[in-house]
Write an enzyme that holds these catalytic residues in place. Structure first.
Site, PDB file in Angstrom:
ATOM      1  CE  LYS A   1      -7.100  -1.293  -0.300  1.00 59.86           C
ATOM      2  NZ  LYS A   1      -7.013  -2.761  -0.427  1.00 59.86           N
TER       3      LYS A   1
ATOM      4  N   GLY B   1      -3.263  -7.376   8.039  1.00 57.84           N
ATOM      5  CA  GLY B   1      -2.613  -7.501   9.342  1.00 57.84           C
ATOM      6  C   GLY B   1      -1.157  -7.910   9.299  1.00 57.84           C
TER       7      GLY B   1
ATOM      8  CG  ASP C   1      -2.117  -0.806   1.161  1.00 54.63           C
ATOM      9  OD1 ASP C   1      -2.270  -1.510   0.148  1.00 54.63           O
ATOM     10  OD2 ASP C   1      -2.946  -0.755   2.094  1.00 54.63           O
TER      11      ASP C   1
ATOM     12  N   GLY D   1      -5.425  -2.895   8.569  1.00 53.34           N
ATOM     13  CA  GLY D   1      -5.072  -1.736   9.388  1.00 53.34           C
ATOM     14  C   GLY D   1      -4.910  -2.033  10.861  1.00 53.34           C
TER      15      GLY D   1
ATOM     16  N   GLY E   1      -0.371  -3.751   3.908  1.00 56.51           N
ATOM     17  CA  GLY E   1      -1.059  -2.464   3.853  1.00 56.51           C
ATOM     18  C   GLY E   1      -0.340  -1.446   4.694  1.00 56.51           C
ATOM     19  CB  SER E   2      -1.261   0.000   7.935  1.00 51.13           C
ATOM     20  OG  SER E   2      -2.592  -0.002   7.453  1.00 51.13           O
TER      21      SER E   2
ATOM     22  NE  ARG F   1      -3.319 -22.443  11.067  1.00 50.14           N
ATOM     23  CZ  ARG F   1      -2.394 -23.356  10.804  1.00 50.14           C
ATOM     24  NH1 ARG F   1      -2.666 -24.379  10.017  1.00 50.14           N
ATOM     25  NH2 ARG F   1      -1.184 -23.238  11.296  1.00 50.14           N
TER      26      ARG F   1
END
Lengths: 295, 206
Positions: free
Chosen positions: A82, A215, A25, A154, A236-237, A166
């Site tokens: 996005k 995550g 990101d 995030g 992402g973050s 999983r």
């Protein structure tokens, strides 16, 4: 000579070229250049990373085309962007801008609580989030050419990404081992299109590339997702909210390649500085949970 | 049909569409090894495929983990190399706006020359070396070969652009044969591997 653009093979093939890679990101051209130099296989052009979307609240929408275009000009690797779930007009704008992949994403506020975009109608391929096999196959049925497990964006907490990957993998194993006559019932139970389910049984995997997302914050997180069977990872973050983004970006790229080599993982994890703070899932209310958007 | 059963072909597995090449090679009857962690394995191979992916990523990881020298040694030993898309970019002597990685092939290439992903396409190609049946070329954000030196043989063209070449033991295409069920280009490559192996083995092959 006939030239065919936007076939499912070129859409799906584009994602196949990303396998084993890290998609990062970014919110401006400078970050995009850091990502590219660090070995990212693509960047996701955003106005805010998911962690900031959480903080600012309100309605999160497609990024300003000005930002997306500036990022597209800054790098030679593919640029994704996005749109809101079900917001076909935003998707049309992104296709017009020439982004290489559209993420119909739960990170943004959904525009439609019932229907997703008919992705078959677009020349540009789509990636969509999923928490289980049924959701993944519904998105593929709508035309998605790539899947990413949703995780919880995030948060810098990998627990939901692990849960979702999983779950998908366990359900694939179930389908693979199920006798032919049970498939229709399994399709009904999973809410999965029957034809897609048959593909899963035949191939022993999803019919399209499957990345992990939501995550991932450390090289070890990326390695874990690869060990669990992801084809690659979205971060992402996790990178640009960390203390030293460039060093962390490089480390995550190397960890994704050497996911099963603790020696390399230990080496690249050294002295990375502080990771993003992160959130425990128990602190999130249902309204905070992006993953439940658009099932 | 030739028996490729004794051949051991590597697929550079730093990033990209590795599994598709592994399958194609196996369908031809040769054994395939994904070369991801240990560059030294390259010494034991009869040939190496550089797959499609992001050339910037593969290039960076290849230099970082010591793959460059091993690949160059393999080529110097006369063993065949086959690059598709990003693999072509890695092999090229000149890459517009980027430092070459290996460079082993006397061509200039321009990355993403047909445009962004929405311009990615499939088209039938006439490739003389493969016979009269057209070959489905799958082009994904494909590079274009903008010029070649004299020693380079042109294998395939598309709308007056060069999209497939061979120079001695090196074959490269801008498109992705591994995304189709047509194994003719892989067989063409394996044939080079077989010949190269025969020339290295002095007496009759085992």
């Amino acid at each position: 000579m006939a030239v065919n653009k936007g076939t499912f093979r070129v859409k799906k093939g584009m994602a196949e070229m990303q396998k084993g890679g890290v998609i990062m990101d970014v919110v401006n051209p400078e970050q995009a250049k850091i990502a590219e130099a660090s070995g990212a296989v693509a960047v996701m052009a955003l106005e805010k990373v998911p962690a900031d979307i959480r903080v600012s609240g309100g309605v999160a929408r497609m990024a300003d085309p000005e930002i997306i275009s500036a990022i597209m000009e800054a790098v030679t690797i593919p640029v994704m962007a996005k749109c809101r779930i079900g917001h076909q007009a935003e998707a049309q704008i992104l296709e017009f801008l020439g982004v290489d992949y559209i993420d119909e994403s739960e990170v943004l506020t959904p525009a439609d609580e019932k229907y997703h975009i008919n992705k078959h109608k677009f020349t540009v391929p789509f990636v969509c989030g999923a928490r289980d096999l049924g959701e993944a196959l519904r998105r593929i049925g709508e035309g998605a050419a790539m899947i990413r497990t949703k995780g919880e964006p995030g948060t810098g907490n990998v627990v939901e990404a692990v849960r979702h990957l999983r779950q998908v993998m366990a359900q694939i194993r179930l389908v693979e081992n199920a006798p032919e006559e049970e498939l229709m019932t399994i399709a009904r139970e999973l809410g999965a299109p029957y034809e897609q389910l048959r593909e899963v049984k035949a191939q022993g995997k999803l019919p399209v590339v499957n990345f992990a997302a939501g995550g991932v914050a450390t090289p070890a997180d990326a390695a874990l997702m690869m060990q669990l069977g992801a084809d690659g990872v979205f971060v992402g973050s996790g990178i640009f909210k960390a203390h030293d983004p460039q060093k962390r970006a490089r480390a995550i790229v190397e960890a994704t390649l050497h996911f099963d080599d603790p020696e390399v993982l230990a080496k690249v994890s050294r002295k990375l500085g502080e990771a993003m703070a992160g959130i425990d899932m128990a602190m999130l209310t249902d309204a905070d949970r992006m993953q439940i958007r658009g099932a | 049909m030739k028996d490729f059963g004794n051949l051991k072909i590597g697929i550079l597995a730093l990033q990209g569409a590795v599994a598709e090449h592994v399958q194609s090679v196996q369908k031809c009857g040769a054994s395939a090894v994904a070369v991801r962690r240990e560059p030294a394995i390259i010494k034991e191979l009869d040939g190496l495929i550089l797959p499609g992916g992001e050339s910037t990523t593969i290039g960076r990881l290849g230099s970082l983990y010591g793959f460059r020298e091993e690949i160059r040694n393999l080529a110097a030993g006369g063993k065949p190399l086959f690059g598709t898309c990003a693999g072509l970019v890695l092999l090229a002597e000149e890459v517009e706006g980027q430092d070459p990685l290996l460079p082993l092939l006397s061509v200039s290439v321009k990355r993403n020359a047909y445009g962004r992903q929405r311009e990615s396409f499939e088209a039938d190609l006439e490739i003389e070396a493969l016979g009269s049946e057209p070959f489905c070329g799958v082009f994904i954000r494909a590079p274009r070969i903008t010029s070649v030196s004299r020693e380079v043989e042109i294998l395939a063209e598309f709308e007056n652009t060069i999209v497939g070449v061979r120079q001695g033991n090196i074959i490269a295409t801008a498109f992705h044969p591994e995304l189709t069920d047509d194994l003719r280009i892989h067989r063409y490559f394996l044939l080079q591997a077989l010949e190269s192996r025969a020339s290295r083995t002095p007496s009759t092959a085992s």
